[in-house]
Design a protein around this motif. Structure first.
Motif, PDB file in Angstrom:
ATOM      1  N   THR A  39      24.847  -8.137   3.937  1.00  0.00           N
ATOM      2  CA  THR A  39      25.093  -6.784   4.787  1.00  0.00           C
ATOM      3  C   THR A  39      24.663  -5.555   4.063  1.00  0.00           C
ATOM      4  OG1 THR A  39      26.624  -6.705   6.605  1.00  0.00           O
ATOM      5  CG2 THR A  39      25.321  -4.930   6.462  1.00  0.00           C
ATOM      6  N   LEU A  40      25.368  -6.090   2.883  1.00  0.00           N
ATOM      7  CA  LEU A  40      24.303  -5.188   1.162  1.00  0.00           C
ATOM      8  C   LEU A  40      22.739  -5.727   1.064  1.00  0.00           C
ATOM      9  CD1 LEU A  40      27.351  -4.612  -0.487  1.00  0.00           C
ATOM     10  CD2 LEU A  40      26.552  -2.823   0.671  1.00  0.00           C
ATOM     11  N   LEU A  41      22.718  -7.256   0.903  1.00  0.00           N
ATOM     12  CA  LEU A  41      21.319  -7.552   0.744  1.00  0.00           C
ATOM     13  C   LEU A  41      20.171  -6.922   2.376  1.00  0.00           C
ATOM     14  CD1 LEU A  41      22.308 -10.769  -0.277  1.00  0.00           C
ATOM     15  CD2 LEU A  41      21.611  -9.469  -1.772  1.00  0.00           C
ATOM     16  N   ALA A  42      20.562  -7.531   3.119  1.00  0.00           N
ATOM     17  CA  ALA A  42      19.834  -7.058   4.022  1.00  0.00           C
ATOM     18  C   ALA A  42      19.769  -5.511   4.087  1.00  0.00           C
ATOM     19  CB  ALA A  42      19.863  -6.846   6.235  1.00  0.00           C
ATOM     20  N   ALA A  43      20.397  -4.366   3.442  1.00  0.00           N
ATOM     21  CA  ALA A  43      20.153  -2.899   3.082  1.00  0.00           C
ATOM     22  C   ALA A  43      19.093  -3.315   1.870  1.00  0.00           C
ATOM     23  CB  ALA A  43      21.058  -2.527   3.507  1.00  0.00           C
ATOM     24  N   ALA A  44      18.987  -3.408   1.695  1.00  0.00           N
ATOM     25  CA  ALA A  44      18.452  -3.564  -0.045  1.00  0.00           C
ATOM     26  C   ALA A  44      17.567  -3.890   0.191  1.00  0.00           C
ATOM     27  CB  ALA A  44      18.862  -3.866  -1.473  1.00  0.00           C
ATOM     28  N   ASP A  45      17.136  -4.612   1.257  1.00  0.00           N
ATOM     29  CA  ASP A  45      15.628  -5.540   1.290  1.00  0.00           C
ATOM     30  C   ASP A  45      14.926  -4.558   2.800  1.00  0.00           C
ATOM     31  OD1 ASP A  45      13.396  -7.169   1.662  1.00  0.00           O
ATOM     32  OD2 ASP A  45      13.791  -7.712   3.374  1.00  0.00           O
ATOM     33  N   LYS A  46      15.670  -3.830   3.171  1.00  0.00           N
ATOM     34  CA  LYS A  46      15.053  -2.722   4.433  1.00  0.00           C
ATOM     35  C   LYS A  46      14.728  -1.460   3.621  1.00  0.00           C
ATOM     36  CE  LYS A  46      14.107  -1.795   9.160  1.00  0.00           C
ATOM     37  NZ  LYS A  46      13.054  -2.709   9.397  1.00  0.00           N
ATOM     38  N   ALA A  47      15.223  -1.774   2.212  1.00  0.00           N
ATOM     39  CA  ALA A  47      15.090   0.053   1.569  1.00  0.00           C
ATOM     40  C   ALA A  47      13.520  -0.525   1.102  1.00  0.00           C
ATOM     41  CB  ALA A  47      16.515  -0.108   0.125  1.00  0.00           C
ATOM     42  N   GLY A  48      13.590  -1.889   0.139  1.00  0.00           N
ATOM     43  CA  GLY A  48      12.018  -2.078  -0.409  1.00  0.00           C
ATOM     44  C   GLY A  48      12.993  -2.785  -1.543  1.00  0.00           C
ATOM     45  N   LEU A  49      13.756  -3.015  -1.976  1.00  0.00           N
ATOM     46  CA  LEU A  49      14.457  -2.903  -3.484  1.00  0.00           C
ATOM     47  C   LEU A  49      14.282  -4.453  -3.956  1.00  0.00           C
ATOM     48  CD1 LEU A  49      17.990  -1.543  -3.610  1.00  0.00           C
ATOM     49  CD2 LEU A  49      16.270  -0.778  -4.613  1.00  0.00           C
ATOM     50  N   PHE A  50      13.543  -5.160  -3.025  1.00  0.00           N
ATOM     51  CA  PHE A  50      12.850  -6.541  -3.120  1.00  0.00           C
ATOM     52  C   PHE A  50      11.805  -6.871  -3.212  1.00  0.00           C
ATOM     53  CE2 PHE A  50      17.665  -7.832  -1.858  1.00  0.00           C
ATOM     54  CZ  PHE A  50      18.307  -7.665  -2.944  1.00  0.00           C
ATOM     55  N   SER A  51      11.092  -6.223  -2.931  1.00  0.00           N
ATOM     56  CA  SER A  51       9.547  -6.155  -2.440  1.00  0.00           C
ATOM     57  C   SER A  51       8.708  -5.628  -4.231  1.00  0.00           C
ATOM     58  CB  SER A  51       8.640  -5.355  -1.272  1.00  0.00           C
ATOM     59  OG  SER A  51       9.343  -3.585  -1.618  1.00  0.00           O
ATOM     60  N   ALA A  52       7.484  -6.246  -4.364  1.00  0.00           N
ATOM     61  CA  ALA A  52       7.073  -5.691  -5.614  1.00  0.00           C
ATOM     62  C   ALA A  52       6.257  -4.465  -5.602  1.00  0.00           C
ATOM     63  CB  ALA A  52       5.511  -6.589  -5.897  1.00  0.00           C
ATOM     64  N   PRO A  53       6.211  -3.530  -6.399  1.00  0.00           N
ATOM     65  CA  PRO A  53       5.488  -2.123  -6.024  1.00  0.00           C
ATOM     66  C   PRO A  53       3.988  -2.878  -6.263  1.00  0.00           C
ATOM     67  CG  PRO A  53       5.916  -2.908  -8.850  1.00  0.00           C
ATOM     68  CD  PRO A  53       6.903  -3.870  -7.678  1.00  0.00           C
ATOM     69  N   PRO A  54       3.397  -1.963  -5.210  1.00  0.00           N
ATOM     70  CA  PRO A  54       1.887  -1.906  -4.975  1.00  0.00           C
ATOM     71  C   PRO A  54       1.186  -1.983  -5.883  1.00  0.00           C
ATOM     72  CG  PRO A  54       3.212   0.198  -4.072  1.00  0.00           C
ATOM     73  CD  PRO A  54       3.960  -0.566  -4.684  1.00  0.00           C
ATOM     74  N   ALA A  55       0.012  -2.989  -5.969  1.00  0.00           N
ATOM     75  CA  ALA A  55      -0.073  -2.460  -7.194  1.00  0.00           C
ATOM     76  C   ALA A  55      -1.852  -1.124  -7.394  1.00  0.00           C
ATOM     77  CB  ALA A  55      -1.546  -4.351  -7.216  1.00  0.00           C
ATOM     78  N   PRO A  56      -2.037  -0.699  -8.065  1.00  0.00           N
ATOM     79  CA  PRO A  56      -2.760   0.191  -8.563  1.00  0.00           C
ATOM     80  C   PRO A  56      -4.103  -0.081  -8.245  1.00  0.00           C
ATOM     81  CG  PRO A  56      -2.396  -0.416 -10.892  1.00  0.00           C
ATOM     82  CD  PRO A  56      -1.520  -1.450 -10.043  1.00  0.00           C
ATOM     83  N   PRO A  57      -4.832   0.899  -7.843  1.00  0.00           N
ATOM     84  CA  PRO A  57      -6.221   0.445  -7.103  1.00  0.00           C
ATOM     85  C   PRO A  57      -6.856  -0.137  -8.331  1.00  0.00           C
ATOM     86  CG  PRO A  57      -5.827   2.739  -6.761  1.00  0.00           C
ATOM     87  CD  PRO A  57      -4.589   2.211  -7.597  1.00  0.00           C
ATOM     88  N   SER A  58      -7.667  -1.380  -8.094  1.00  0.00           N
ATOM     89  CA  SER A  58      -9.035  -0.577  -9.201  1.00  0.00           C
ATOM     90  C   SER A  58      -9.728   0.101  -9.237  1.00  0.00           C
ATOM     91  CB  SER A  58      -9.192  -3.152  -9.110  1.00  0.00           C
ATOM     92  OG  SER A  58     -10.125  -3.085  -7.404  1.00  0.00           O
ATOM     93  N   GLN A  59     -10.560   0.141  -9.685  1.00  0.00           N
ATOM     94  CA  GLN A  59     -11.493   0.221 -10.561  1.00  0.00           C
ATOM     95  C   GLN A  59     -12.952   0.786  -9.267  1.00  0.00           C
ATOM     96  OE1 GLN A  59     -11.948   3.301 -12.471  1.00  0.00           O
ATOM     97  NE2 GLN A  59     -14.088   3.725 -12.028  1.00  0.00           N
ATOM     98  N   ALA A  60     -13.025  -0.995  -8.931  1.00  0.00           N
ATOM     99  CA  ALA A  60     -14.620  -0.652  -7.803  1.00  0.00           C
ATOM    100  C   ALA A  60     -13.346  -0.489  -6.857  1.00  0.00           C
ATOM    101  CB  ALA A  60     -14.285  -2.527  -7.820  1.00  0.00           C
ATOM    102  N   ASP A  61     -12.473  -0.463  -6.719  1.00  0.00           N
ATOM    103  CA  ASP A  61     -11.754  -0.071  -4.848  1.00  0.00           C
ATOM    104  C   ASP A  61     -11.896   2.012  -4.981  1.00  0.00           C
ATOM    105  OD1 ASP A  61     -11.002  -2.491  -4.438  1.00  0.00           O
ATOM    106  OD2 ASP A  61      -9.380  -1.738  -5.202  1.00  0.00           O
ATOM    107  N   ASN A  62     -12.929   2.275  -6.107  1.00  0.00           N
ATOM    108  CA  ASN A  62     -12.861   3.863  -6.370  1.00  0.00           C
ATOM    109  C   ASN A  62     -14.176   3.847  -6.405  1.00  0.00           C
ATOM    110  OD1 ASN A  62      -9.845   4.062  -6.296  1.00  0.00           O
ATOM    111  ND2 ASN A  62      -9.458   4.149  -8.612  1.00  0.00           N
TER     112      ASN A  62
END
Length: 95
Positions: A39-62
């Motif tokens: 239950t604790l692992l599922a709650a932590a996953d739902k909260a986004g603790l196990f996902s990688a942080p989003p990559a910052p946008p590259s210069q080409a995207d700006n």
């Protein structure tokens, strides 16, 4: 049939083992721990603790879009072309 006779007051009854020392008690304890951890692992996953942080946008995207560039290209296989313009998605069929 000695079990049916009442014991004298001075004689103690044998103590029963604690529930937690019996096989069903041990299984219950293990199941409770496994359930709590899952239950604790599922709650932590739902909260986004196990996902990688989003990559910052590259210069080409700006870079601002070039108005002369339609963004569509044909690959020669007549597959649909998806074009994203200011958040709007349109599908056109290549010719």
């Amino acid at each position: 049939m000695d079990d049916q006779k009442p014991k004298p007051e001075g004689e103690k009854q044998p103590e029963k083992p604690s529930f937690w020392k019996t096989f069903p008690g041990i299984l219950t304890g293990i199941a409770a721990v496994v359930t709590a951890v899952a239950t604790l692992l599922a709650a932590a996953d739902k909260a986004g603790l196990f996902s990688a942080p989003p990559a910052p946008p590259s210069q080409a995207d700006n870079t601002p879009p070039d108005p002369s560039d339609s963004g569509a290209s044909t690959s020669g296989d007549n597959s649909p072309i998806v074009q994203d313009t200011d958040g709007n998605v349109t599908i056109t069929v290549g010719e």
